[in-house]
Each structure stands twice: as C-alpha cells, then as structure tokens.
Write a protein that holds these residues in place. Structure first.
Motif, short mmCIF file in Angstrom:
data_model
loop_
_atom_site.label_atom_id
_atom_site.label_comp_id
_atom_site.label_asym_id
_atom_site.label_seq_id
_atom_site.Cartn_x
_atom_site.Cartn_y
_atom_site.Cartn_z
N LEU A 50 90.73 49.12 49.12
CA LEU A 50 91.11 47.77 48.72
C LEU A 50 92.57 47.54 49.05
O LEU A 50 93.43 48.37 48.73
N ALA A 51 92.85 46.41 49.68
CA ALA A 51 94.23 45.98 49.89
C ALA A 51 94.67 45.15 48.69
O ALA A 51 93.83 44.60 47.97
N THR A 56 90.19 43.88 40.74
CA THR A 56 91.16 43.35 41.70
C THR A 56 92.36 44.28 41.76
O THR A 56 92.92 44.66 40.73
N LEU A 57 92.74 44.67 42.97
CA LEU A 57 93.93 45.50 43.15
C LEU A 57 95.15 44.58 43.19
O LEU A 57 95.33 43.81 44.13
N THR A 58 95.96 44.66 42.15
CA THR A 58 97.14 43.81 42.09
C THR A 58 98.38 44.48 42.69
O THR A 58 99.30 43.80 43.15
N ASP A 59 98.39 45.81 42.71
CA ASP A 59 99.55 46.51 43.27
C ASP A 59 99.14 47.93 43.65
O ASP A 59 98.31 48.55 42.98
N PHE A 60 99.73 48.40 44.76
CA PHE A 60 99.48 49.77 45.21
C PHE A 60 100.77 50.37 45.72
O PHE A 60 101.47 49.75 46.53
N ARG A 61 101.12 51.56 45.21
CA ARG A 61 102.37 52.21 45.59
C ARG A 61 102.09 53.65 46.03
O ARG A 61 101.27 54.34 45.44
N ILE A 62 102.81 54.03 47.07
CA ILE A 62 102.75 55.41 47.56
C ILE A 62 104.10 56.05 47.29
O ILE A 62 105.13 55.59 47.80
N SER A 103 97.72 52.80 41.62
CA SER A 103 97.09 51.49 41.79
C SER A 103 97.06 50.77 40.44
O SER A 103 96.70 51.37 39.42
N THR A 104 97.44 49.51 40.45
CA THR A 104 97.32 48.66 39.28
C THR A 104 96.11 47.77 39.47
O THR A 104 96.05 47.00 40.45
N LEU A 105 95.14 47.90 38.58
CA LEU A 105 93.88 47.19 38.70
C LEU A 105 93.75 46.16 37.60
O LEU A 105 94.11 46.41 36.44
N ASN A 106 93.23 45.01 37.96
CA ASN A 106 92.91 43.97 36.99
C ASN A 106 91.39 43.95 36.81
O ASN A 106 90.65 43.73 37.77
N SER A 148 105.83 43.33 58.01
CA SER A 148 105.48 44.28 56.94
C SER A 148 104.18 44.99 57.30
O SER A 148 103.44 44.58 58.21
N VAL A 149 103.93 46.06 56.55
CA VAL A 149 102.68 46.82 56.68
C VAL A 149 101.98 46.79 55.33
O VAL A 149 102.60 47.06 54.29
N LEU A 150 100.70 46.47 55.32
CA LEU A 150 99.94 46.36 54.08
C LEU A 150 99.10 47.63 53.87
O LEU A 150 98.16 47.88 54.63
N PRO A 151 99.46 48.44 52.87
CA PRO A 151 98.64 49.64 52.59
C PRO A 151 97.40 49.28 51.79
O PRO A 151 97.32 48.22 51.15
N ALA A 152 96.43 50.15 51.80
CA ALA A 152 95.19 49.96 51.05
C ALA A 152 94.96 51.18 50.16
O ALA A 152 95.26 52.31 50.53
N SER A 153 94.44 50.90 48.98
CA SER A 153 94.15 51.96 48.01
C SER A 153 92.71 52.42 48.17
O SER A 153 91.78 51.60 48.20
#
Length: 428
Positions: free
Chosen positions: A193-194, A213-219, A232-235, A353-358
């Motif tokens: 999920l992006a 819903t994936l609201t935020d993803f950090r590596i 991952s922050t999930l709603n 930018s680059v969009l990562p996916a969880s």
C-alpha cells in the motif's frame, strides 16, 4: 499373548516414537521456513528451474510434495495428528495412572517394609511415640499431608507435581489443534500500500467489514543507509461508524483487531514523481527489475513524442539517487529526489519525490486462542513438573523410630534432608 490393540497402544505411546515425530515436525518446520510459502505455482517452477532446491528438487517436485504449503499439507497434518494421538495415549496409559497412584495412601505396617524403600533409616529413641508425634508436627509445619494410624503415619508432599506431565501433554495437544485449525481455516493476504491508498476487507456476504488506509509510512535507516525499521500508520474504519482510529505498526509489533492480525512485513517503492520539461509533475508507477537485482525499481521513459529513444530510470531506495541509463546500458545522468533538473537527450528531467509503499501481511487465524491457551497450559505444566513428589512413612517400635521414603526426582536432596527431619523429630 497381549491383545493387538494393547500392543498398538503401547507402540503409539512409546517415548521414542514421540521424539521421532517431534524431530520430523521440526524438520518440516525448517523446510517451511526455507521455502517461501503460499506463492503462485508458477513462481516455484521458475525459481527452481535452473537451480534445484538443495540440489534435489525442482519446482514440480516441490509442488508435488506440497512444500509450497507445508503447514497445511496432508503429511504435516498427519504428523501433528499422530503426535497428538501418541501424547493422549501416553497420558492415558502412564501419566494418569501415576497421578492416581500418587493420590492413594499406602500403609506400611512393619519396619521390614520400610527397609526396602529407596531411603530408609532407623534411630534409637527413649520414647519412640513422642518422637513420632514430634516428627509429624515438623512435617505438618512444612506443608506435608499426613495420615496417622496406631504407632505409625504416612506423609506426602508435592502431589501436584504429578499433574505437570498431564498438563504438558494437554497443552501440546491444544497447540497442535490450534495450529491445524489455523492452517485449514485461516486466511492470508499480502498487499503493498502506498500512502493514502486503501484496502477493503469483505465478509463472506461480500460486504465491507473493515477499511484500512495507509496514512503514513516511514523507513528508518542506520548511518550506512541500511533499513533498520519500517513503521506504518493505519487508519481503520468500520462501516456504520463502529470504529475510526489510527494505529501504528512496525516490524515485530503487529496490530490485532477482531481476529485479524496485520503485520509490517516488507517495503517497496510505488511511484516516482517526475517533471518532464515544462510538464506538470507526473506520478509514474515503478516496477521491479529482477535482472538488475533483488531490490531495484524503475521505469522505462521514452524521450521522443513518437515513443522512441527510451531511457531507463532505476533506483534502490526512496532516498535515491535515480540513475538514468541508455538502451545500451550507458549511464547518462544521476538525479536526486528534490534536486535540480538534468537534461537527458535534450529533455529536462527532474525527480520531485519518490513514493514508498508499505508491505502489509494480513492474517486471520481462528486457532490463535487455542495456541495461546496451549502455551499457557504447557508452561504451567512444565513448572509443576519441576515439583518433586515425596512420600515418607514412619513406624514407632520399642526404643526405635523407623523411617523410609521415596521421591520421583532429586532423590539425593531428599536423602540429605531426611536426617535433619529426624533430628527435629528427636529433639523437638
């Protein structure tokens, strides 16, 4: 000649057979860990086409032996069933009779009977009856159970230790039932999920029961740039307003919600936001290029309106850099996310930018409560199994007190403790 059923039960409840079954289950679990589970059949055929697994099995043989789904395979469930039957028979034939025997009071009436026990001792007393009473008081104060008779008594301590093996076997059976139930009735879903993308989970009637819903993803990376943790922050939203909350998951810290467990399993790169010449910023999807490496993403971009003179943009992390290659593999440019535009074949390119996916792994395992219960029962049983079951008999005769005892474990410690008990009984 023994009944054939009794011989079969004796063989099935044999400790050596149980050990062999445990080793086979451990070996099967190792195979299930080494071979990816639950992938499409074509992936196994492709993966082991050139290099056989351990040099022995090709993709077709892996599928034939059900090694692509070890934990729900017929032979693995058969091993679990076999071990479960073995444990049940062992409990019924050995552990239960041992517990019943430990609960029975055995009455020894003569010193000669005590002399045949594992521990036996006789002491001279001026008043054996008084010594007998003093010894009974000492044992009672130390938590022993006593049954008295004329001129003698029987005592025991730690009978609960006999319950331990039964609980261990019960816990292991519950564990295997939970594992089998989860393998047969559980569900597993892997998705990338992006951010701001959603995943809807449907019930058997096709109705939406949960939106994720994936609201935020950090590596999080170490100073050398290697990934250390993914967050991952999930709603979570339930239809009808039953639930609307944000929850964070990370590696080794999953989220559990109404029988569904969401794991942070992997990561990927979803899209590249690119500005081409004077165009607005375009979000272009990325895909993996296995021929370039395990974790290399990229896209092919034509540099002419007619679709000719394509270039390959590739990158290995969300931090960049983005490498630009010509058709012959020559590197043309290096683009930094958020950096300045670089002219490639007369075309200005800028990576915004680059969009990562969880990578999320969703599992529904109805056997989890049984597995947890089995662990709890096994731990309790293991603790009780450490309790030594001790039995002691004392008989008072003319000028002598005769004492004998048995113990199911750590007999040496019991033998060293007995003189102390006798001394306390002799002197009060």
């Amino acid at each position: 000649m023994r009944n054939p059923l009794n011989r079969l039960a004796a063989w099935l409840s044999d400790l050596r057979l149980a050990i062999v079954l445990l080793l086979l289950i451990a070996l099967a679990s190792a195979i299930g860990t080494a071979i990816p589970q639950g992938d499409a059949p074509g992936q196994y055929i492709e993966a082991y086409a050139d290099a056989r697994w351990l040099g022995l099995l090709n993709g077709q043989q892996v599928l034939l032996l059900q090694l692509d789904h070890v934990y729900s395979s017929n032979w693995f469930l058969l091993l679990l069933s076999w071990l479960g039957i073995s444990l049940i028979l062992c409990s019924w034939r050995r552990q239960w009779p041992a517990l019943q025997a430990a609960r029975l009071w055995v009455d020894y009436g003569t010193p000669r009977q005590l002399s045949k026990l594992a521990i036996a001792e006789s002491i001279t007393c001026s008043d054996p009856e008084t010594c007998l009473d003093r010894l009974s008081v000492v044992l009672n104060n130390q938590g022993w159970q006593l049954r008295k008779a004329e001129g003698r008594f029987a005592a025991r301590k730690g009978v609960s230790g006999r319950v331990g093996p039964l609980l261990v076997h019960t816990g292991l059976v519950l564990l295997m039932l939970g594992a089998a139930w989860g393998a047969l009735a559980g569900n597993r879903l892997e998705r990338f999920l992006a951010p701001e993308r959603s995943l809807d989970l449907l019930n058997r009637e096709g109705e939406n029961q949960l939106s994720i819903t994936l609201t935020d993803f950090r590596i999080e990376r170490d100073p050398a740039g290697r990934p250390e943790q993914f967050r991952s922050t999930l709603n979570l939203v339930e239809p009808g307003g039953g639930l609307d909350q944000n929850r964070e998951i990370s590696v080794n810290h999953p989220l559990r919600h109404r029988g569904i467990t969401i794991y942070q399993a992997d990561w990927s790169l979803a899209a590249l936001t690119l500005k081409i010449g004077r165009s607005p910023e375009l979000q272009l999807p990325l895909r993996t290029f296995s021929e370039l490496g395990d974790q290399v993403w990229g896209l092919v971009l034509p540099t002419r309106p007619d679709g000719t003179q394509p270039v390959l943009l590739s990158l290995e992390s969300e931090q960049g850099p983005v490498q630009v290659f010509d058709e012959d593999g020559t590197r043309l440019a290096l683009l930094r996310p958020g950096g300045e535009a670089v002219v490639v074949k007369g075309l200005p390119l800028r990576v915004a930018s680059v969009l990562p996916a969880s990578g999320l792994l969703l599992k529904r395992d109805p056997g989890v409560p049984l597995v947890y219960l089995g662990f709890a029962v096994t731990l309790i049983g293991g603790g009780l199994s450490l309790v030594a079951t001790r039995q002691l008999w004392a008989i008072a005769t003319k000028e002598q007190l005769h004492v004998g005892g048995i113990c199911n474990r750590n007999l040496t410690a019991f033998a060293m403790e007995l003189p102390t008990l006798l001394q306390a009984g002799q002197h009060g």
